[in-house]
Design a protein around this motif. Sequence first.
Motif, PDB file in Angstrom:
ATOM      1  N   ASP A   1       1.406  -1.177   0.102  1.00 13.60           N
ATOM      2  CA  ASP A   1      -0.036  -0.034   0.226  1.00 13.60           C
ATOM      3  C   ASP A   1       0.512   0.668  -0.509  1.00 13.60           C
ATOM      4  OD1 ASP A   1      -1.925   1.310   0.396  1.00 13.60           O
ATOM      5  OD2 ASP A   1      -1.761   2.134   2.078  1.00 13.60           O
ATOM      6  N   GLU A   2       2.050   1.220   0.933  1.00 16.58           N
ATOM      7  CA  GLU A   2       2.886   2.350   1.368  1.00 16.58           C
ATOM      8  C   GLU A   2       4.219   2.736  -0.110  1.00 16.58           C
ATOM      9  OE1 GLU A   2       6.468   2.796   3.000  1.00 16.58           O
ATOM     10  OE2 GLU A   2       5.430   3.407   4.309  1.00 16.58           O
ATOM     11  N   ALA A   3       4.153   1.584  -0.768  1.00 14.87           N
ATOM     12  CA  ALA A   3       4.592   1.623  -2.145  1.00 14.87           C
ATOM     13  C   ALA A   3       3.532   2.174  -3.575  1.00 14.87           C
ATOM     14  CB  ALA A   3       4.867  -0.295  -2.415  1.00 14.87           C
ATOM     15  N   ARG A   4       2.456   1.789  -3.386  1.00 19.45           N
ATOM     16  CA  ARG A   4       1.620   2.114  -4.151  1.00 19.45           C
ATOM     17  C   ARG A   4       1.402   3.184  -4.332  1.00 19.45           C
ATOM     18  NH1 ARG A   4      -1.575  -1.873  -3.784  1.00 19.45           N
ATOM     19  NH2 ARG A   4      -1.107  -2.991  -5.235  1.00 19.45           N
ATOM     20  N   LYS A   5       0.822   3.938  -2.758  1.00 23.75           N
ATOM     21  CA  LYS A   5       1.072   5.666  -2.871  1.00 23.75           C
ATOM     22  C   LYS A   5       2.482   6.305  -2.958  1.00 23.75           C
ATOM     23  CE  LYS A   5      -2.258   5.163   1.088  1.00 23.75           C
ATOM     24  NZ  LYS A   5      -2.595   5.178   2.744  1.00 23.75           N
ATOM     25  N   ALA A   6       3.745   5.615  -2.885  1.00 26.62           N
ATOM     26  CA  ALA A   6       4.804   6.078  -3.245  1.00 26.62           C
ATOM     27  C   ALA A   6       4.466   6.496  -4.835  1.00 26.62           C
ATOM     28  CB  ALA A   6       5.730   6.082  -2.332  1.00 26.62           C
ATOM     29  N   ALA A   7       4.687   5.415  -5.877  1.00 26.95           N
ATOM     30  CA  ALA A   7       4.600   5.915  -6.889  1.00 26.95           C
ATOM     31  C   ALA A   7       3.766   6.470  -7.303  1.00 26.95           C
ATOM     32  CB  ALA A   7       4.345   3.832  -8.173  1.00 26.95           C
ATOM     33  N   ASN A   8       2.475   6.384  -7.083  1.00 28.08           N
ATOM     34  CA  ASN A   8       1.170   7.447  -7.705  1.00 28.08           C
ATOM     35  C   ASN A   8       2.073   9.100  -6.960  1.00 28.08           C
ATOM     36  OD1 ASN A   8      -0.369   5.587  -8.526  1.00 28.08           O
ATOM     37  ND2 ASN A   8      -1.971   4.616  -6.969  1.00 28.08           N
ATOM     38  N   LEU A   9       2.165   9.039  -5.813  1.00 32.51           N
ATOM     39  CA  LEU A   9       2.672  10.023  -5.653  1.00 32.51           C
ATOM     40  C   LEU A   9       3.670  11.032  -7.166  1.00 32.51           C
ATOM     41  CD1 LEU A   9       2.757  13.332  -4.230  1.00 32.51           C
ATOM     42  CD2 LEU A   9       3.919  11.855  -2.357  1.00 32.51           C
ATOM     43  N   PHE A  10       5.091  10.386  -6.791  1.00 28.70           N
ATOM     44  CA  PHE A  10       5.527  10.604  -8.660  1.00 28.70           C
ATOM     45  C   PHE A  10       4.979  10.960 -10.106  1.00 28.70           C
ATOM     46  CE2 PHE A  10       9.119   8.707  -5.924  1.00 28.70           C
ATOM     47  CZ  PHE A  10      10.095   9.390  -5.863  1.00 28.70           C
ATOM     48  N   CYS A  11       3.616  10.062  -9.730  1.00 28.51           N
ATOM     49  CA  CYS A  11       2.716  10.167 -11.203  1.00 28.51           C
ATOM     50  C   CYS A  11       2.462  11.461 -11.290  1.00 28.51           C
ATOM     51  CB  CYS A  11       2.066   8.768 -10.979  1.00 28.51           C
ATOM     52  SG  CYS A  11       1.400   9.451 -12.547  1.00 28.51           S
ATOM     53  N   THR A  12       1.745  12.018 -10.112  1.00 33.27           N
ATOM     54  CA  THR A  12       1.006  13.458  -9.746  1.00 33.27           C
ATOM     55  C   THR A  12       2.082  14.716 -10.141  1.00 33.27           C
ATOM     56  OG1 THR A  12      -0.575  11.843  -8.060  1.00 33.27           O
ATOM     57  CG2 THR A  12      -0.439  14.692  -8.486  1.00 33.27           C
ATOM     58  N   LEU A  13       3.312  13.910  -9.052  1.00 35.08           N
ATOM     59  CA  LEU A  13       4.276  15.151  -8.937  1.00 35.08           C
ATOM     60  C   LEU A  13       4.401  15.088 -10.430  1.00 35.08           C
ATOM     61  CD1 LEU A  13       6.114  14.516  -5.868  1.00 35.08           C
ATOM     62  CD2 LEU A  13       4.816  16.520  -6.323  1.00 35.08           C
ATOM     63  N   PHE A  14       5.304  14.295 -11.252  1.00 33.64           N
ATOM     64  CA  PHE A  14       5.819  14.679 -12.482  1.00 33.64           C
ATOM     65  C   PHE A  14       5.177  13.692 -14.109  1.00 33.64           C
ATOM     66  CE2 PHE A  14       9.049  14.228  -8.644  1.00 33.64           C
ATOM     67  CZ  PHE A  14       8.929  15.394  -8.364  1.00 33.64           C
ATOM     68  N   GLY A  15       4.256  13.496 -13.365  1.00 34.98           N
ATOM     69  CA  GLY A  15       3.288  13.019 -14.584  1.00 34.98           C
ATOM     70  C   GLY A  15       4.456  11.205 -15.544  1.00 34.98           C
ATOM     71  N   PHE A  16       5.123  10.888 -13.897  1.00 35.12           N
ATOM     72  CA  PHE A  16       5.294   9.531 -14.620  1.00 35.12           C
ATOM     73  C   PHE A  16       4.747   8.570 -14.737  1.00 35.12           C
ATOM     74  CE2 PHE A  16       9.590  11.145 -12.256  1.00 35.12           C
ATOM     75  CZ  PHE A  16      10.366  11.542 -13.082  1.00 35.12           C
ATOM     76  N   PRO A  17       4.567   7.678 -16.331  1.00 33.81           N
ATOM     77  CA  PRO A  17       3.864   6.795 -15.781  1.00 33.81           C
ATOM     78  C   PRO A  17       4.553   5.148 -15.038  1.00 33.81           C
ATOM     79  CG  PRO A  17       5.556   6.053 -17.384  1.00 33.81           C
ATOM     80  CD  PRO A  17       5.986   7.543 -16.747  1.00 33.81           C
ATOM     81  N   VAL A  18       2.979   5.095 -14.017  1.00 32.29           N
ATOM     82  CA  VAL A  18       3.233   3.567 -13.048  1.00 32.29           C
ATOM     83  C   VAL A  18       3.057   2.365 -13.652  1.00 32.29           C
ATOM     84  CG1 VAL A  18       2.297   3.146 -11.500  1.00 32.29           C
ATOM     85  CG2 VAL A  18       1.883   5.775 -11.011  1.00 32.29           C
ATOM     86  N   LYS A  19       4.437   1.203 -13.343  1.00 35.00           N
ATOM     87  CA  LYS A  19       3.539  -0.083 -13.892  1.00 35.00           C
ATOM     88  C   LYS A  19       3.950  -0.499 -12.711  1.00 35.00           C
ATOM     89  CE  LYS A  19       6.497  -2.885 -16.647  1.00 35.00           C
ATOM     90  NZ  LYS A  19       7.615  -3.611 -17.480  1.00 35.00           N
TER      91      LYS A  19
END
Length: 115
Positions: free
Chosen positions: A17-35
């Motif tokens: 859960d923490e990993a998913r939140k962190a990945a989504n935050l990077f996506c929100t901040l910088f537009g990185f795709p999540v895989k």
Amino acid sequence: MAEFSLAHVGINAANEDEARKAANLFCTLFGFPVKEGNSSIFAGSGVEIMKAPYLGKMGHIAIGTPDVAAAKAELEARGFQFDQSTAKFKDDGRLNAIYLADEICGFAVHLVGKA
């Protein structure tokens, strides 16, 4: 001399859960795709968030190189040691990833094959 480049930085999350939140935050901040993968979630190609703590107190740093076996041999000749238990191989038997035995400032460091 072997060719080396930064492949990605791995962050140890406490759980999925923490990993998913962190990945989504990077996506929100910088537009990185999540895989999402089995043991980690990538945000873009440069940030890997582990679903459970893995090697390295702080996480890991992946160093890309075209020939992992040759790079490993070169570093061993210079006195560096590797954790053989972490070796991963391609289907054809070529070494594709391996961690150094020692951490650097709390980060495990591994070589990883790149095309």
